[in-house]
Design a protein around this motif. Sequence first.
Motif, mmCIF file in Angstrom:
data_model
loop_
_atom_site.group_PDB
_atom_site.id
_atom_site.type_symbol
_atom_site.label_atom_id
_atom_site.label_comp_id
_atom_site.label_asym_id
_atom_site.label_seq_id
_atom_site.Cartn_x
_atom_site.Cartn_y
_atom_site.Cartn_z
ATOM 1 N N TRP A 83 -11.998 7.405 -6.832
ATOM 2 C CA TRP A 83 -11.841 7.883 -5.364
ATOM 3 C C TRP A 83 -12.886 8.771 -4.583
ATOM 4 N N MET A 115 -4.189 1.084 7.096
ATOM 5 C CA MET A 115 -4.619 1.988 5.663
ATOM 6 C C MET A 115 -4.094 3.644 6.326
ATOM 7 N N ALA A 163 0.906 -1.331 -0.075
ATOM 8 C CA ALA A 163 -0.036 0.291 0.242
ATOM 9 C C ALA A 163 0.883 1.366 0.213
ATOM 10 N N ALA A 206 -11.386 2.285 4.937
ATOM 11 C CA ALA A 206 -11.222 1.095 5.828
ATOM 12 C C ALA A 206 -12.034 1.758 6.763
ATOM 13 N N THR A 212 -10.211 9.994 2.032
ATOM 14 C CA THR A 212 -10.830 9.331 0.798
ATOM 15 C C THR A 212 -9.955 7.156 1.343
ATOM 16 N N ILE A 213 -8.573 7.430 1.845
ATOM 17 C CA ILE A 213 -8.630 5.984 2.852
ATOM 18 C C ILE A 213 -8.878 5.885 4.404
ATOM 19 N N THR A 264 -5.971 12.624 -0.498
ATOM 20 C CA THR A 264 -5.934 11.231 -0.302
ATOM 21 C C THR A 264 -6.374 10.823 1.091
ATOM 22 N N ALA A 305 -2.007 5.909 5.068
ATOM 23 C CA ALA A 305 -1.910 7.540 4.818
ATOM 24 C C ALA A 305 -0.814 8.426 4.901
ATOM 25 N N SER A 320 -1.973 4.510 -3.541
ATOM 26 C CA SER A 320 -1.882 3.902 -1.652
ATOM 27 C C SER A 320 -3.314 2.849 -1.463
ATOM 28 N N GLU A 321 -4.635 3.158 -2.285
ATOM 29 C CA GLU A 321 -5.658 2.195 -1.726
ATOM 30 C C GLU A 321 -6.075 0.863 -2.543
#
Length: 536
Positions: free
Chosen positions: A415, A268, A43, A87, A82-83, A79, A272, A247-248
């Motif tokens: 996203w 996550m 990740a 999660a 979003t993560i 980001t 992040a 990253s997701e």
Amino acid sequence: MHTEKSQEKPPQIEIVASDCSSDTPRDNVLQKRLKPRHVNLIALGGSLGVGLLIGSGGALSIAGPVGMLISYALMGLITMCTIFSLAEMCAYLGSEGNFIEIMARYVDRSTAFAFTWSNALSFSLTLPSEISSICLLIGFWDTEKKLPDYAIVLIFTFIVILVNIVDVGAYGEVEFWVTMIKLILFIGCILFCLIATSGGNPLHKTTGFQYWRDPGPFVNYLTDKPVGKFLGVWRVLVNAGFGYQGSETIGLASGEVRNFRRLAPTIMKSVAIRVLTFNVVSLFMVSLMVASNDSKLLNAVNSGAGNGAQSPFVIAVENAGVKVLPSIINGGILVAAFSAANTQIYIPSRTYFYGAKYGFCPKWLVKTNKNGVPYYSVLFNGAFGLLALLTLNNTAAQVFNWLMNLVTEFGFICWALINYAFLRYYFGLQKQGLDRNALSIYKSPLQPYSAIFACFMLVLVAITQGFTAFIPWDTQNFFAAYISLILYFMLWVGYKLWTRDFREIPLSLIDLSCPEDEEDIEAGNTVTKVMDKIFA
């Protein structure tokens, strides 16, 4: 089965056995061979790649040092939001916590269908760019082209397919060590720039914040008026978005790692924070060593160089007068490109696997080997790497630019949908009378406001990122910038017309059943016990 609000008894969360491949043949299942250390660095490594190492060069020349940092910090915040949203949904769904399941449960099947193909194609079409960048990076040393580009394309396409098709554990192990190399590279670059900018270099030159003063913290983009500074920052959001994408990745690892329900939020959250830190800190240090109007940088950007020549990290070392380090950093970028190419096969192959549960893609794409790898899907996505052969012909450059625009725009759309799905999950709990605060799972912070902020910003960037096509009007650039939006809506509307199902799932009928993972049963910590606390 759906959970509905009733006046006769309190709402209940249905506990169901987890089987993310129930509609596929029993032998076509993924195997949990990824280890926590694998998914942790997979990740992280997904967002520390060529997009940052090379793409930041164009960002620095377009927006200036401060403008670039603002863009990367803002996109980093988006980001993180979003993560965090992802999660919480993954923690709730456990081993079924993948993108496709989230879209099908919390939005509707047409959105899940469009997401499946948009997400998969965005990564498949990135693969040839990574393979072609490997050709250019090797050309940094092989200036006489003793090894032909077509041979490099064939060799590395074969290698990344081999890594993915053998065993997911092998893929995880390769990514673990490759990401370790990238981390060493980033940390080394940060320390080098800190020492060099303070005068610890062969030239004994101290730069400090010199390049922030001259040529200045911002660059006027398209116009000399003050609005030009804002346009530069907004234009670089696209570069930053491309750098953060990946990253997701852990949102597709639910079927291949044990204890996913407890593991996903921890990984996550840490990813992040580290992604934001590494991106912003490394670019801050580089901005002290390289001016936005540096001749090496501008020549590389204007020529469209996709190799280390455009990397501000390489230029920073060259400006410090160090002879050996540029080759070392170029080697690190080569490793990053190889890692990215690996991920470009892994993500779409699993996306198709989960999409097959709902009939979104052909069944043959989910056929697995004895190690639980969907090998037909790996081969199908790996074949996209051969598109890198197009780059050997300079006349194909425009086609390739279209592909890259399509990839970045698809990323913004996907996203935005993750955050939108979270909002429907959040308000679905409220509509069905369930107390989110009583759930004994990870709860992402500042909700629903962080998801609203991220969703709004992503939609805004997706709509406005092609503004350069309007100044002046350029039909070709317009379609290059917005072809992905057109394709997404064609997929979304097309599926609705095919199924004649035009209604989004009502909040009161969202499936809030909670899958029970095998690990929960083995540990004696069943989901039933966890959820009973809600009604105590």
